[in-house]
Design a protein around this motif. Structure first.
Motif, short mmCIF file in Angstrom:
data_model
loop_
_atom_site.label_atom_id
_atom_site.label_comp_id
_atom_site.label_asym_id
_atom_site.label_seq_id
_atom_site.Cartn_x
_atom_site.Cartn_y
_atom_site.Cartn_z
N THR A 291 50.22 33.27 49.54
CA THR A 291 49.49 32.72 47.91
C THR A 291 48.51 34.11 48.06
O THR A 291 48.05 35.07 48.38
N LEU A 292 49.89 35.35 46.87
CA LEU A 292 48.85 36.26 46.48
C LEU A 292 48.12 36.53 46.00
O LEU A 292 47.27 37.70 46.42
N ASN A 293 47.46 35.40 45.50
CA ASN A 293 45.89 35.66 44.69
C ASN A 293 44.25 35.44 46.17
O ASN A 293 43.96 36.52 45.35
N TYR A 294 45.19 35.39 47.38
CA TYR A 294 43.88 35.79 48.52
C TYR A 294 44.50 36.43 49.68
O TYR A 294 44.28 36.55 50.72
N MET A 295 45.78 37.29 49.01
CA MET A 295 46.11 37.82 50.13
C MET A 295 46.12 39.82 50.19
O MET A 295 45.81 40.17 49.05
N ALA A 296 45.50 40.39 51.11
CA ALA A 296 45.26 40.51 51.40
C ALA A 296 46.08 43.06 50.90
O ALA A 296 47.30 42.39 50.56
N ARG A 310 41.70 41.37 60.20
CA ARG A 310 41.24 42.20 59.09
C ARG A 310 42.10 41.62 58.23
O ARG A 310 41.23 41.71 56.98
N SER A 311 43.16 41.04 57.95
CA SER A 311 42.99 39.98 56.37
C SER A 311 43.10 39.27 56.45
O SER A 311 43.06 39.06 54.78
N ASP A 312 43.25 38.32 57.10
CA ASP A 312 42.51 37.52 57.19
C ASP A 312 41.05 37.21 57.27
O ASP A 312 40.58 36.49 56.03
N VAL A 313 40.30 38.00 56.72
CA VAL A 313 38.69 38.82 56.21
C VAL A 313 38.66 39.13 54.51
O VAL A 313 37.55 38.51 54.61
N TRP A 314 39.67 39.48 55.17
CA TRP A 314 39.98 40.16 53.75
C TRP A 314 40.18 39.19 52.64
O TRP A 314 39.32 38.10 51.43
N SER A 315 40.80 37.76 53.08
CA SER A 315 41.53 36.35 51.92
C SER A 315 39.81 35.88 52.69
O SER A 315 39.80 34.83 51.05
N LEU A 316 38.94 35.81 53.28
CA LEU A 316 38.08 34.72 53.18
C LEU A 316 37.05 36.10 52.35
O LEU A 316 36.13 34.70 51.18
N GLY A 317 37.21 37.03 52.29
CA GLY A 317 36.07 37.70 51.01
C GLY A 317 36.49 37.41 49.90
O GLY A 317 35.80 36.86 49.00
N ALA A 318 37.75 36.61 49.24
CA ALA A 318 38.47 35.98 48.21
C ALA A 318 37.87 35.21 48.17
O ALA A 318 37.66 34.78 46.91
N ILE A 319 37.75 33.55 49.03
CA ILE A 319 37.59 32.41 49.12
C ILE A 319 36.09 32.81 48.81
O ILE A 319 34.99 32.23 47.95
N PHE A 320 34.90 33.70 49.32
CA PHE A 320 33.62 34.30 49.02
C PHE A 320 33.20 34.48 47.58
O PHE A 320 32.71 33.41 47.62
N TYR A 321 34.37 35.31 47.83
CA TYR A 321 33.74 35.48 45.95
C TYR A 321 34.33 34.35 45.07
O TYR A 321 33.08 34.07 44.44
N GLU A 322 34.82 33.45 45.36
CA GLU A 322 35.40 32.40 44.40
C GLU A 322 33.88 31.58 44.28
O GLU A 322 33.45 30.61 43.54
N VAL A 323 33.54 31.18 45.65
CA VAL A 323 32.38 30.16 45.92
C VAL A 323 31.09 31.05 45.27
O VAL A 323 30.89 29.51 44.50
N LEU A 324 31.06 31.87 44.96
CA LEU A 324 29.68 33.06 44.47
C LEU A 324 29.50 32.71 43.13
O LEU A 324 29.22 32.52 42.41
N THR A 325 31.24 33.17 42.83
CA THR A 325 31.09 33.23 40.96
C THR A 325 32.19 31.99 40.37
O THR A 325 31.92 32.01 39.56
N LYS A 327 35.55 31.94 40.41
CA LYS A 327 36.22 32.91 39.74
C LYS A 327 36.92 33.05 40.82
O LYS A 327 36.73 33.79 41.26
N THR A 328 38.41 33.27 40.16
CA THR A 328 39.04 33.56 40.96
C THR A 328 39.70 35.53 41.03
O THR A 328 39.08 35.93 39.78
N LEU A 329 39.46 36.47 42.45
CA LEU A 329 38.98 37.39 42.50
C LEU A 329 40.27 38.19 41.21
O LEU A 329 40.24 39.17 40.98
N GLN A 330 41.37 38.11 42.16
CA GLN A 330 43.24 38.45 40.84
C GLN A 330 44.17 37.36 40.75
O GLN A 330 44.23 36.22 41.58
N CYS A 331 44.80 37.62 40.38
CA CYS A 331 45.67 36.25 38.88
C CYS A 331 46.93 37.20 39.11
O CYS A 331 46.92 38.08 38.48
N ILE A 332 48.09 36.93 40.00
CA ILE A 332 48.90 37.58 40.73
C ILE A 332 50.49 36.83 40.46
O ILE A 332 50.29 35.81 41.14
#
Length: 616
Positions: A291-296, A310-325, A327-332
């Motif tokens: 899924t592009l919006n959560y892809m490293a 580490r690619s999955d770590v990036w996706s976890l970071g995008a989920i973490f950002y959404e949980v904290l804010t 908001k979706t980190l990026q919309c592609i």
């Protein structure tokens, strides 16, 4: 000349659709219709228009009940259900089987199934599992809810999806891989694997625990969650992903819609359908899966050989950002936007709510580093960092300084620019060889030119990032020459011979520009004689070493300024291996320094620890 009855029917339906239908207009049009033999067909078409505008399962169910009363014919009602179901499937919409459950028509009579599906409402699988709901579908599989009368429980059943035998066999291979992943990740963080049976043409079907709960996307809209609870949620997800990582799998499709929060508050990771073994990552280069919006970034580029934990770590970071804010980190939206985002996404300073601790922001941002070796080395390391934060958040908040982190990122951004330049040159060289042998217009030569343009664009973005980061330390770097034309070539997809030759001619000039920028950067920072200077120079020199295979004696003085220790550096040099393992060794070296700067880990390592850390 009057139009044919069929043409009249189409005109009436179009008029009805433009007027947005309704029972009054429907009765009026039916009363005025002059062709009795087509009246039933018109009646069904008008109801199809009304049902197509329905946006929720509740509204649609009510409309079906009204249609059942109005049509007063079981056969007509079945035709309407099948037509609406087919329309919804063709448009890629959600097919709510529950819409038809109150009509008193059996699943076999309705024949509700999508193209390529092996089961339908009411099917009995393996003479045991009764299909009672369709939960959703992906590119390769369909998931149903079933009842297991023998065990008196609900189950989730996943079967292959594909329009032909070849497609189904490919989907079946992925399902067999998913079975391996579920077995490897066994635990509360994933559904329990209950059974594997055969369906259809001897294809596998996975029977799993039916996970009760709420999708994370919906749960975030409904549930207030504090930073500490957010950290705990992501920590538990990271622990699950780490089990996959240690078993040699990369999930590739981590996103909120693939996570269910159980009633206990524990997250459960679903859909391992596109997970792959790291050992196989070189076999699918160039394919973008997930899924592009959560892809490293490396996933957006289709660099499958670069995907790892580490690619999955990036996706976890995008989920973490959404949980904290929230908001979706990026919309592609498409592959072109993905290519730009892979090199142009600016996440160095995203906005967080005021109540988010700086230390937690730092952990999230480390996950989201564009360069893989700047992230946590594994999901397990992320989980450990969140665990330390949960027990003593202030210790992480006080480690390091802004100047040290700027110095580190300066070095890494310079390295990214240089690496893009190297790939740019490599593809230009490949293009030249192909063009001289077969002609510039052949597909391989044009593909090499396209890759070169992409890396030239990446060079422009990385260098712009470098210039912005250099401003706080007070180093003014000159703009990259020909930057605008390099970007225009990328956006216009210019395939002319003139552009190809221009790119080749400018390669030495671009290399000289980067060398000049590097000298300006290091000279400007060196006067401070601090860790930032050392870290910046060390990271950049390591990249130079990787690309040119120079003698690393020149790194001695730089390394000593990091404060980690001369004995460890000497040990690393003696055991350092060139060739295919060089990059991995340098990445581990970078990680050691980064942990020193970010989290203040000890300056020295125990005996033999360096070998284990760098060369494992």
């Amino acid at each position: 000349m009057d139009p044919s009855p069929t043409r009249q029917l189409a005109l009436v339906v179009a008029r009805y659709d433009r007027a947005r239908g309704g029972s009054v207009l429907r009765r009026q049009l039916l009363d005025e219709w002059p062709h009795p033999e087509l009246r039933e067909r018109l009646h069904l078409a008008l109801w199809q228009c009304d049902l197509a505008r329905s946006t929720s399962g509740v509204n649609r169910a009510a409309m079906f009940a009204e249609a059942a009363t109005e049509l007063a014919d079981r056969g007509l009602l079945s035709k309407l259900c099948r037509a609406v179901h087919g329309d919804t499937a063709e448009l890629g919409g959600a097919c709510y089987w529950e819409d038809y459950s109150e009509l008193g028509i059996s699943a076999d009579e309705l024949q509700l199934r999508l193209d390529g599906e092996l089961l339908h409402l009411g099917s009995v699988l393996h003479e045991r599992y009764v299909i009672d709901a369709r939960l959703g579908q992906g590119a390769f599989g369909v998931v149903y809810r079933g009842e297991d009368p023998a065990a008196q429980r609900s189950v989730a059943i996943k079967v292959p999806r594909g329009g032909d035998r070849q497609g189904r066999e490919r989907a079946a291979r992925l399902l067999r891989r998913e079975v391996d992943v579920l077995r490897a990740a066994s635990g509360l963080g994933t559904p329990a694997l209950l059974d594997v049976v055969l369906v259809g043409e001897d294809l596998p079907a996975i029977v799993m625990e039916f996970v009760e709960g709420t999708r994370l996307t919906q749960w975030l809209r409904q549930t207030p969650i504090a930073p500490r609870e957010s950290a705990e949620l992501v920590k538990q997800l990271a622990e699950t992903v780490d089990r996959l990582d240690r078993a040699g799998f990369v999930h590739r499709d981590l996103k909120p819609d693939n996570i269910v929060v159980r009633p206990t508050g524990k997250p459960c990771l679903l859909d391992m359908g596109v997970a792959f073994a790291e050992a196989d990552r070189f076999t699918t280069e160039g394919f973008v899966v997930g899924t592009l919006n959560y892809m490293a970034p490396e996933g957006l580029l289709g660099m499958t050989s670069q995907l790892d934990g580490r690619s999955d770590v990036w996706s976890l970071g995008a989920i973490f950002y959404e949980v904290l804010t929230r908001k979706t980190l990026q919309c592609i939206g498409n592959r072109e936007e993905a290519l730009v985002a892979s090199v142009a996404i600016h996440i160095d300073r995203p906005s967080f709510p005021k109540e988010t601790p700086q230390s937690l922001q730092k952990i999230c941002l480390r996950c989201l580093a564009r360069e893989a070796n700047e992230r946590f080395s594994s999901a397990g390391e992320l989980a450990a960092a969140l665990g330390r934060w949960g027990s003593a958040p202030e210790t992480i908040n006080e480690q390091g300084s802004a100047q040290q982190l700027i110095g580190w990122r300066l070095g890494m951004k310079y390295g990214a620019a240089l690496e893009n330049l190297a790939y740019f040159g490599r593809h230009l060289h490949q293009m030249g060889n192909l063009a001289s042998a077969t002609g510039m217009t052949t597909a391989p030569a044009l593909q090499a030119l396209g890759m070169a343009r992409g890396f030239a664009f990446g060079l422009v973005i990385a260098y712009d990032d470098l210039r912005k980061l250099a401003l706080p330390p007070g180093v003014a770097l000159p703009a990259l020459e020909h930057s605008r034309k390099l970007q225009e070539s990328f956006y216009k997809k210019d395939q002319s011979i003139e552009t190809a030759e221009w790119l080749r001619a400018k390669l030495p000039e671009l290399h000289a520009h980067l060398e000049s920028a590097y000298c300006s950067l290091v000279e400007g920072l060196r006067t401070a004689s601090d860790a930032a200077s050392a870290c910046c120079e060390m990271a950049a020199r390591c990249t130079l070493l990787l690309l040119s295979q120079e003698d690393y004696d020149e790194l001695d003085a730089v390394w000593l300024r990091t404060g980690i220790g001369g004995d460890e550096w000497q040990q690393f040099k003696e055991t350092f291996e060139r060739g295919p393992t060089a990059k991995e060794s340098l990445i581990r070296l970078d990680k050691a320094v980064e942990r020193r700067l970010h989290f203040g880990e000890p300056a020295t390592f125990g005996e033999n620890d360096l070998l284990r850390l760098f060369l494992k």
